[in-house]
Write an enzyme that holds these catalytic residues in place. Structure first.
Site, PDB file in Angstrom:
ATOM      1  N   SER A 114       7.484 -39.728 -15.482  1.00  0.00           N
ATOM      2  CA  SER A 114       7.775 -40.466 -14.208  1.00  0.00           C
ATOM      3  C   SER A 114       7.006 -39.811 -12.983  1.00  0.00           C
ATOM      4  O   SER A 114       5.697 -39.505 -13.156  1.00  0.00           O
ATOM      5  CB  SER A 114       9.330 -40.938 -13.740  1.00  0.00           C
ATOM      6  OG  SER A 114       9.195 -41.855 -12.615  1.00  0.00           O
ATOM      7  N   ASP A 122      -6.737 -36.008 -12.623  1.00  0.00           N
ATOM      8  CA  ASP A 122      -7.748 -37.086 -12.337  1.00  0.00           C
ATOM      9  C   ASP A 122      -8.658 -36.409 -11.310  1.00  0.00           C
ATOM     10  O   ASP A 122      -9.656 -36.840 -11.343  1.00  0.00           O
ATOM     11  CB  ASP A 122      -7.236 -38.346 -11.752  1.00  0.00           C
ATOM     12  CG  ASP A 122      -6.504 -39.172 -12.999  1.00  0.00           C
ATOM     13  OD1 ASP A 122      -6.810 -39.054 -14.214  1.00  0.00           O
ATOM     14  OD2 ASP A 122      -6.097 -40.345 -12.562  1.00  0.00           O
ATOM     15  N   LYS A 171       5.967 -42.725 -18.802  1.00  0.00           N
ATOM     16  CA  LYS A 171       6.994 -43.582 -17.939  1.00  0.00           C
ATOM     17  C   LYS A 171       5.919 -44.057 -16.833  1.00  0.00           C
ATOM     18  O   LYS A 171       6.049 -43.281 -15.690  1.00  0.00           O
ATOM     19  CB  LYS A 171       8.091 -43.142 -17.524  1.00  0.00           C
ATOM     20  CG  LYS A 171       9.135 -44.150 -16.780  1.00  0.00           C
ATOM     21  CD  LYS A 171      10.366 -43.506 -16.227  1.00  0.00           C
ATOM     22  CE  LYS A 171      11.132 -44.341 -15.458  1.00  0.00           C
ATOM     23  NZ  LYS A 171      10.534 -44.594 -14.144  1.00  0.00           N
TER      24      LYS A 171
END
Length: 549
Positions: free
Chosen positions: A293, A304, A318
């Site tokens: 999460s 990223d 998740k």
């Protein structure tokens, strides 16, 4: 009728038809809801009236609600009024209590960890103390939940706690004042070596971002020129705290995460709002299968933007967002309302709860359906199954004997015994058991029940069963018997063969008695493969740069 009128007439009919069908569909759904609620109420009434045994109405309804929500996903849950306080603790990290963790060991609720500086620690309670009663109420037969209710309460309230302590003939009584306990999100912040600092983040409750920010500033003042952020086994928490933590390392105004759900008006884009602490310091993020999460948001953002290197194991996967909705009678519903998408555009949700199998099980997204995305530097990353680390570290399992000694509580018990026989030990990073100490432990533990099954035992058992099924047992009986004797002989040597593994776990357990949580973290540095790999990468600028593309 003119050509223009015919053109106008036909679309009008279509709009009316679509409107009628849309209204019809809505009305039918409303009818289905009303019908099923009526059926549910009727069944509930009939069971309460005619079922052979007395039925607890609250428990029956909660079972029905839980089963309904369980068919959706594990994160959509009903929170009754009685559980609201525990839910608030999970989100805020605050509660009224004494700062002690307990576990049921050998028939007793036993203190297994203390928070330094909080009431239990200040009152003189020790790890290993067995709780007998609280304010005269015996607790031995109580569930852990009920014990927690007795320990927690309003700040500035006082209670007496009676414990058994190793080496004491009579129970000991302590007076403890409850305080507002704040569960630290940053479990540890310190230097691994002369130039690398480590932050262990275990929660994403209120103020997590502030705690990490302060930890980074502190470590830089102490000489850190690189940072390890340990997110292993961090289950996540508040979304905005994940944004705040990401903001420490990436510039202001950068997108951190999009949330997209059925109600488009609730879709949001979260960006960094503040000036970062440091956008250049080399960064390693440690992950494993327990990183979920909000942990995955932070790790995914760092990956990223090519801001740091992910090291360890694949994360949990998740990618679902929950919101709380108020219900009647002070209850709440925590419901999945959206999926989140990190800056590259990928959603890392691993399980597809919307398309269950006939037996109710859930599948992961197959590799063939995963979509490729790219990081800022053009590195290829994938959606649909958690985050893949940039550097994979294979973690070896502990041998069966070590796991048995831990699960049976023998390491815990001996650490308690050792503590009371040795008032002081060296610093956590320097402490080591001598060979004489380990031999004392062996003499002690060999008097305990140590039966256990290894993977080799299980393989032998299957071989034996196969031989009996194939009716070849008679011709193999002597060889199988000899094999079993050899397996048992090998197990008898496990305590010495796996000395290093057992000794390491025992040292960790002993150190908690003297240095609590901080000591437990520090003693693992030399033997932690993820931390050692992070040190290796961070100390090699060329390798670090190569990984990030």
């Amino acid at each position: 009728m003119s050509k223009f009128q015919r053109r106008l007439f036909i679309p009008t009919l279509l709009v009316l038809a679509i409107g009628w069908f849309g209204f019809s569909s809505y009305s039918d759904k409303f009818f289905q809801i009303a019908k099923n609620l009526d059926l549910f109420a009727s069944i509930y009434k009939e069971i309460n009236t005619y079922y052979v045994d007395d039925v607890n109405p609250n428990r029956l309804i909660k079972t029905g609600i839980d089963a309904m929500l369980e068919s959706l996903d594990p994160y959509t849950v009903y929170i009754p009024e009685d559980d609201i306080e525990d839910f608030r603790t999970m989100t805020t990290g605050e509660y009224g209590g004494i700062g002690a963790s307990t576990e049921f060991l050998e028939g007793h609720h036993t203190i297994i960890m203390l928070q330094e500086g909080y009431p239990a620690h200040k009152a003189g309670l020790q790890i290993g103390d067995q709780i007998l009663s609280i304010n005269g109420i015996e607790v031995e037969q109580k569930e852990a939940f009920d014990l927690g209710k007795l320990l927690k309460g309003q700040s500035r309230t006082n209670f007496g706690i009676t414990v058994n302590r190793y080496g004491k003939k009579e129970p000991m009584v302590f007076q403890v004042d409850r305080e507002k306990i704040t569960i630290d999100n940053v479990y540890y912040a310190g230097m691994v070596n002369e130039n690398i600092g480590l932050i262990k983040l275990t929660e994403f409750t209120t103020h997590a971002g502030d705690e990490v920010k302060k930890a980074v500033i502190k470590l830089k003042k102490e000489g850190a020129t690189s940072i390890i952020l340990d997110l292993r086994d961090n289950p996540g928490g508040l979304l905005h705290e994940a944004v705040n933590i990401s903001n420490i390392f990436i510039p202001k105004g950068k997108k951190v995460v999009d949330t997209k759900g059925k109600i488009t008006d609730l879709n949001r884009t979260y960006k960094t709002l503040d000036e970062p602490v440091d956008t250049q310091i080399p960064l390693a993020i440690l992950t494993n299968g327990g990183s979920a999460s909000a942990s995955e948001i932070v790790a995914g953002v760092i990956q990223d933007f090519d801001r740091g290197v992910l090291i360890g194991e694949k994360t949990f996967g998740k990618g679902l967002v929950q919101s709380t909705r108020p219900l009647s009678y002070n209850a709440q519903l925590k419901v999945t309302t959206a999926k989140y998408y990190i800056p590259s555009g990928r959603c890392i949700q691993a399980l597809d709860y919307a398309h269950r199998n006939a037996d109710g099980t859930v599948n992961k997204l197959p590799d063939s359906l995963k979509v490729a995305f790219k990081t800022g530097n053009g590195r290829v990353v994938y959606d649909g199954d958690g985050l893949d680390p940039d550097v994979v570290v294979e973690v070896e399992d502990y041998p069966s004997i070590a796991l048995v000694l831990s699960s049976k509580g023998y390491l815990f018990q001996y650490a308690t015994l050792y503590h009371y026989q040795h008032p002081q030990i060296s610093a956590a990073r320097e402490f080591q058991l001598s060979d004489a100490d380990y031999n004392d432990f062996l003499n002690w533990v060999r008097k305990k029940e140590l039966s256990y099954e290894t993977s080799v035992d299980r393989a032998y058992r299957h071989l034996l069963a196969a031989a009996k099924r194939d009716k070849t047992y008679a011709s193999l009986e002597d060889q199988l018997g000899s094999l079993e004797e050899k397996i048992n002989a090998l197990k008898e040597k496990d305590l010495t063969k796996f000395k290093d593994d057992i000794k390491g776990l025992l040292e960790q357990e002993i150190i908690t008695r003297y240095y609590l949580q901080k000591g437990l973290i520090e003693v693992t540095f030399p033997d932690d493969p993820d931390i050692q790999k992070a040190i290796q990468v961070l100390n090699n600028p060329a390798e670090y740069k190569r990984i990030l593309g």
